[in-house]
Design an enzyme around this catalytic site. Structure first.
Site, PDB file in Angstrom:
ATOM      1  N   HIS A   1      13.262   8.065   0.752  1.00 50.60           N
ATOM      2  CA  HIS A   1      13.925   9.276   0.249  1.00 50.60           C
ATOM      3  C   HIS A   1      13.174   9.756  -0.994  1.00 50.60           C
ATOM      4  O   HIS A   1      12.800   8.952  -1.850  1.00 50.60           O
ATOM      5  CB  HIS A   1      15.381   8.903  -0.094  1.00 50.60           C
ATOM      6  CG  HIS A   1      16.181   9.977  -0.727  1.00 50.60           C
ATOM      7  ND1 HIS A   1      16.503  11.145  -0.079  1.00 50.60           N
ATOM      8  CD2 HIS A   1      16.747  10.043  -1.962  1.00 50.60           C
ATOM      9  CE1 HIS A   1      17.242  11.893  -0.894  1.00 50.60           C
ATOM     10  NE2 HIS A   1      17.398  11.243  -2.032  1.00 50.60           N
TER      11      HIS A   1
ATOM     12  N   CYS B   1      14.883  16.244   1.723  1.00 50.71           N
ATOM     13  CA  CYS B   1      14.816  15.685   0.369  1.00 50.71           C
ATOM     14  C   CYS B   1      13.511  16.035  -0.342  1.00 50.71           C
ATOM     15  O   CYS B   1      13.498  16.209  -1.564  1.00 50.71           O
ATOM     16  CB  CYS B   1      15.072  14.184   0.363  1.00 50.71           C
ATOM     17  SG  CYS B   1      13.933  13.204   1.357  1.00 50.71           S
TER      18      CYS B   1
END
Length: 184
Positions: A120, A19
């Site tokens: 994230h 990510c």
């Protein structure tokens, strides 16, 4: 928000634990960083370690903020940590290239959602005057709206989460002179 930009948006989808690379590429609107480039940055940050502290032990990604910042520097950019105690109205949005947030996110294994949450990396940037959420877990970019919707709704909502962190992506000279922040 369903308005489409005049030009196509570059949007990488989530793969492994990459990510951070996806967020960088989505901010840059091109593929600049893959696993190899990110792993190389990890090795440069900690050249004499057997277990690199800047990524997952499994070698699947999960890069930390140090790798993200080192990658931005190679592009002539830098990241400025946003102090949540400040009012978002103090942002000089015209001087900010984009935003990278570190937010809690559900862990999925294919179609199965696990009862776990991990941090994230998510990219947000403007294209043709409209801000877009370029989260790699989304199937496609999601329009946020203009400056008011970005600050009053989107960023405010996310920053209320205690584990959310916001980085401003700016040119190095903008960081040096502090012009990402208004004087008011």
């Amino acid at each position: 928000m369903t308005e489409q930009p005049a030009r196509p948006l570059y949007h990488e989808r989530q793969r492994l634990e990459l990510c951070a690379a996806h967020a960088l590429n989505n901010i840059l609107q091109r593929h600049a960083f893959g696993k190899e480039e990110m792993d190389s940055l990890c090795r440069r940050l900690s050249p004499d370690t057997f277990v690199n502290p800047h990524r997952s032990l499994l070698g699947t990604g999960n890069y930390d903020v140090n790798v993200l910042m080192a990658a931005l520097l190679t592009e002539g950019l830098t990241a400025v940590w946003w102090d949540k105690r400040r009012s978002l109205e103090r942002l000089a949005l015209s001087r900010v290239e984009g935003f990278i947030m570190n937010i809690p996110s559900n862990v999925n294994l294919g179609p199965l959602s696990l009862p776990l949450r991990r941090q994230h990396w998510v990219a947000i940037r403007a294209v043709d005057g409209i801000y877009y959420n370029l989260d790699s877990k989304l199937k496609a970019p999601k329009g946020i709206g203009g400056e008011a919707e970005l600050c009053r709704t989107f960023l405010t909502e996310h920053l209320l989460q205690s584990s959310c962190q916001l980085l401003l992506v700016v040119q190095r000279d903008v960081e040096a002179d502090g012009s990402w922040l208004t004087s008011a």
